[in-house]
Scaffold this active site. Structure first.
Site, PDB file in Angstrom:
ATOM      1  N   LYS A  10      -3.173  -6.919   5.385  1.00  0.00           N
ATOM      2  CA  LYS A  10      -2.943  -5.835   5.909  1.00  0.00           C
ATOM      3  C   LYS A  10      -4.072  -5.213   6.654  1.00  0.00           C
ATOM      4  O   LYS A  10      -3.820  -4.461   7.486  1.00  0.00           O
ATOM      5  CB  LYS A  10      -2.596  -5.056   4.526  1.00  0.00           C
ATOM      6  CG  LYS A  10      -1.129  -5.400   3.751  1.00  0.00           C
ATOM      7  CD  LYS A  10      -0.106  -4.882   4.409  1.00  0.00           C
ATOM      8  CE  LYS A  10       1.373  -5.147   3.762  1.00  0.00           C
ATOM      9  NZ  LYS A  10       2.280  -4.957   4.564  1.00  0.00           N
ATOM     10  N   SER A  27      -0.927  -0.660   2.657  1.00  0.00           N
ATOM     11  CA  SER A  27      -0.866  -0.610   1.244  1.00  0.00           C
ATOM     12  C   SER A  27      -2.091  -0.169   0.683  1.00  0.00           C
ATOM     13  O   SER A  27      -3.282  -0.565   1.380  1.00  0.00           O
ATOM     14  CB  SER A  27      -0.778  -2.281   0.853  1.00  0.00           C
ATOM     15  OG  SER A  27      -1.066  -2.404  -0.487  1.00  0.00           O
ATOM     16  N   TYR A  30       0.869   2.536   1.129  1.00  0.00           N
ATOM     17  CA  TYR A  30       1.768   3.021  -0.062  1.00  0.00           C
ATOM     18  C   TYR A  30       0.805   2.692  -1.355  1.00  0.00           C
ATOM     19  O   TYR A  30       0.189   1.614  -1.616  1.00  0.00           O
ATOM     20  CB  TYR A  30       2.982   1.903  -0.282  1.00  0.00           C
ATOM     21  CG  TYR A  30       3.772   1.846   1.130  1.00  0.00           C
ATOM     22  CD1 TYR A  30       3.849   2.842   2.165  1.00  0.00           C
ATOM     23  CD2 TYR A  30       4.625   0.542   1.206  1.00  0.00           C
ATOM     24  CE1 TYR A  30       4.664   2.626   3.266  1.00  0.00           C
ATOM     25  CE2 TYR A  30       5.447   0.482   2.239  1.00  0.00           C
ATOM     26  CZ  TYR A  30       5.573   1.640   3.022  1.00  0.00           C
ATOM     27  OH  TYR A  30       6.353   1.310   4.353  1.00  0.00           O
ATOM     28  N   TYR A  60      -3.149 -11.307   0.658  1.00  0.00           N
ATOM     29  CA  TYR A  60      -1.777 -10.254   1.071  1.00  0.00           C
ATOM     30  C   TYR A  60      -2.598  -9.059   1.480  1.00  0.00           C
ATOM     31  O   TYR A  60      -2.345  -8.625   2.569  1.00  0.00           O
ATOM     32  CB  TYR A  60      -1.244  -9.866  -0.314  1.00  0.00           C
ATOM     33  CG  TYR A  60      -0.602  -8.783  -0.076  1.00  0.00           C
ATOM     34  CD1 TYR A  60       0.665  -8.507   0.924  1.00  0.00           C
ATOM     35  CD2 TYR A  60      -0.785  -7.642  -0.676  1.00  0.00           C
ATOM     36  CE1 TYR A  60       1.412  -7.264   0.952  1.00  0.00           C
ATOM     37  CE2 TYR A  60      -0.214  -6.090  -0.685  1.00  0.00           C
ATOM     38  CZ  TYR A  60       0.981  -6.246   0.370  1.00  0.00           C
ATOM     39  OH  TYR A  60       1.653  -5.124   0.421  1.00  0.00           O
TER      40      TYR A  60
HETATM   41  C1  UD1 Z   1      -0.022  -4.686  -7.429  1.00  0.00           C
HETATM   42  C2  UD1 Z   1      -1.025  -5.555  -6.486  1.00  0.00           C
HETATM   43  C3  UD1 Z   1      -1.319  -4.846  -5.077  1.00  0.00           C
HETATM   44  C4  UD1 Z   1       0.038  -4.509  -4.586  1.00  0.00           C
HETATM   45  C5  UD1 Z   1       0.945  -3.688  -5.526  1.00  0.00           C
HETATM   46  C6  UD1 Z   1       2.224  -3.685  -4.844  1.00  0.00           C
HETATM   47  C7  UD1 Z   1      -2.520  -6.669  -8.053  1.00  0.00           C
HETATM   48  C8  UD1 Z   1      -3.808  -7.102  -8.521  1.00  0.00           C
HETATM   49  N1  UD1 Z   1      -2.219  -5.790  -7.292  1.00  0.00           N
HETATM   50  O1  UD1 Z   1      -0.779  -3.341  -7.475  1.00  0.00           O
HETATM   51  O2  UD1 Z   1      -1.920  -5.761  -4.328  1.00  0.00           O
HETATM   52  O3  UD1 Z   1      -0.078  -3.842  -3.324  1.00  0.00           O
HETATM   53  O4  UD1 Z   1       0.819  -4.529  -6.868  1.00  0.00           O
HETATM   54  O5  UD1 Z   1       3.127  -4.700  -4.875  1.00  0.00           O
HETATM   55  O6  UD1 Z   1      -1.597  -7.833  -8.222  1.00  0.00           O
HETATM   56  N2  UD1 Z   1       0.908  -4.274 -15.532  1.00  0.00           N
HETATM   57  C9  UD1 Z   1       1.107  -4.651 -16.732  1.00  0.00           C
HETATM   58  N3  UD1 Z   1       1.842  -5.498 -17.309  1.00  0.00           N
HETATM   59  C10 UD1 Z   1       2.853  -6.143 -16.108  1.00  0.00           C
HETATM   60  C11 UD1 Z   1       2.529  -5.726 -14.916  1.00  0.00           C
HETATM   61  C12 UD1 Z   1       1.578  -4.992 -14.501  1.00  0.00           C
HETATM   62  O7  UD1 Z   1       0.603  -4.080 -17.695  1.00  0.00           O
HETATM   63  O8  UD1 Z   1       3.652  -6.951 -16.735  1.00  0.00           O
HETATM   64  C13 UD1 Z   1       0.104  -3.094 -15.239  1.00  0.00           C
HETATM   65  C14 UD1 Z   1      -1.211  -3.470 -14.545  1.00  0.00           C
HETATM   66  O9  UD1 Z   1      -2.214  -4.405 -15.216  1.00  0.00           O
HETATM   67  C15 UD1 Z   1      -1.587  -2.269 -13.765  1.00  0.00           C
HETATM   68  C16 UD1 Z   1      -0.193  -1.318 -13.581  1.00  0.00           C
HETATM   69  O10 UD1 Z   1       0.633  -2.082 -14.732  1.00  0.00           O
HETATM   70  O11 UD1 Z   1      -2.326  -1.720 -14.563  1.00  0.00           O
HETATM   71  C17 UD1 Z   1       0.480  -1.588 -12.489  1.00  0.00           C
HETATM   72  O12 UD1 Z   1       0.485  -3.054 -11.815  1.00  0.00           O
HETATM   73  P1  UD1 Z   1       1.404  -3.330 -10.460  1.00  0.00           P
HETATM   74  O13 UD1 Z   1       2.814  -2.801 -10.726  1.00  0.00           O
HETATM   75  O14 UD1 Z   1       1.213  -4.963 -10.488  1.00  0.00           O
HETATM   76  O15 UD1 Z   1       0.998  -2.545  -9.426  1.00  0.00           O
HETATM   77  P2  UD1 Z   1      -0.948  -2.705  -9.036  1.00  0.00           P
HETATM   78  O16 UD1 Z   1      -1.536  -3.447  -9.996  1.00  0.00           O
HETATM   79  O17 UD1 Z   1      -1.194  -1.308  -8.707  1.00  0.00           O
END
Ligand code: UD1
Length: 352
Positions: free
Chosen positions: A164, A137, A189, A160
């Site tokens: 990894k 990841s 990924y 998590y």
């Molecule tokens: C998250 C995990 C990461 C994991 C990946 C895939 C965290 C800090 N990181 O990454 O370890 O490998 O998922 O499962 O949890 N966002 C919103 N609203 C939401 C959800 C997300 O604004 O309800 C934003 C987040 O702040 C971020 C972006 O969307 O900026 C992507 O979020 P997310 O899909 O959770 O992925 P990652 O943060 O990249």
């Protein structure tokens, strides 16, 4: 014909990887505990591959089992041997994947992810199977630079990601113990979203999802009133976080490219980013989703989520140069296919 064992093959990524392998004339063993996935997904995989390629059932052998129990892995290799088949390699996707749960329950994460991998490697060794593709990841990187290459510093922010990193280290040690024998690929990924274009397989998260795309789907379907966007003050073009979203079918193709490279020539170990190399902000993703699907995604802003980085985008030059992989599908396709999967399966795999 090559035969692979896919652990965790019934999950979101696993089902798309299995489909891709079947469409490329591989025969599969699938080992899955179905604790976080559904056997139905594999019926759908069979359906799609039969439609496309007229495959028969004996191209897929499905075993229910937990990798913490070594016998469940042994049974698969035993079955292959009995049928005169040779398992050429393993695509190891099985594992827990919730960041928040890993903080609450670190022991189960270490047991499920790390102990299971040790069991798998031992059984592979006993059966002279030395090729493994591991589902790693991008969350293992210390996200201090915008484009992240494979040499970036690794720094876990939660258990998590710790597991990894530990598994990548374990694989490195095993490879170094006999580098004329083992072939290892760590696939890091970025943010896989979307679904197969048929709408027959897709992501079916248990419980309330934390990731952005399944949450957008929940808002689009009116299961949630509004999307909460975590942060509008990042140093990005519009203040929302930026990620590298990759279509899950492109990600699956990345596995195939990695396998092809891994199995040719001398034994090797490599780690590779699977992303598109393009950053998209949360607000841009919402806009594209609304436009292509003609739905509204109401949202509000809240404060930044703990542990989130501003921008996480793959430097994908190694993937292009080393394994000849470049993602092809657009964000519109990711949003369209993910929404079609929901429309065709509003209850996921549960009530169909
Ligand atoms: C998250 C995990 C990461 C994991 C990946 C895939 C965290 C800090 N990181 O990454 O370890 O490998 O998922 O499962 O949890 N966002 C919103 N609203 C939401 C959800 C997300 O604004 O309800 C934003 C987040 O702040 C971020 C972006 O969307 O900026 C992507 O979020 P997310 O899909 O959770 O992925 P990652 O943060 O990249």
């Amino acid at each position: 014909m090559r035969t692979f064992l896919v652990t965790g093959g019934a999950g979101f990524i696993g089902s798309h990887v299995c489909l891709m392998l079947l469409q490329n004339k591989c025969s599969l063993y699938i080992l899955d505990s179905f604790t976080n996935s559904f056997p139905e997904s594999l019926d759908r995989v069979k359906l799609i591959s039969r439609l496309d390629e007229k495959y028969d059932n004996d191209k897929i052998s499905i075993f229910e089992g937990d990798l913490r129990d070594k016998n469940s892995i042994k049974k698969v290799f035993y079955d292959a041997k009995n049928k005169g088949k040779n398992i050429d390699g393993v695509i190891h996707l099985a594992g827990f994947k919730s960041v928040s749960q890993s903080i609450i329950n670190p022991l189960s994460y270490w047991e499920n992810n790390v102990i299971s991998t040790i069991n798998l490697l031992e059984v592979m060794d006993e059966n002279n199977c030395y090729t493994i593709v591991f589902s790693s990841s991008a969350s293992i990187y210390d996200t201090t630079s915008k484009f992240i290459d494979e040499n970036a510093t690794l720094r876990a922010k939660h258990p998590y990601a710790e597991t990894k990193i530990a598994i990548e280290q374990l694989l490195k040690d095993v490879y170094n113990s006999n580098c004329n024998k083992w072939r290892v690929a760590n696939l890091r990924y970025f943010n896989p979203i979307g679904a197969h274009i048929s709408g027959l397989i897709g992501e079916d998260p248990l419980g309330i999802p934390n990731n952005i795309f399944p949450r957008i789907i929940k808002v689009a379907s009116r299961e949630i009133d509004k999307l909460t966007i975590f942060g509008n003050d990042y140093p990005t073009s519009d203040g929302s976080g930026v990620r590298d979203f990759i279509h899950v079918m492109d990600l699956a193709e990345g596995h195939l490219s990695a396998l092809d490279f891994l199995m040719e020539g001398q034994p090797k170990l490599f780690s590779i980013n699977l992303g598109t190399g393009k950053g998209t902000s949360v607000l841009e993703l919402i806009e594209i989703f609304e436009k292509i699907n003609n739905v509204e995604i109401p949202y509000i802003f809240s404060k930044r989520r703990d542990g989130d980085a501003s921008e996480v985008v793959a430097d994908n030059s190694l993937a292009i140069n080393l394994i000849n992989f470049c993602a092809k599908r657009s964000l519109s396709e990711m949003c369209r296919d993910g929404w079609q999967w929901y429309l065709k399966n509003p209850e996921g795999y549960r009530k169909n």
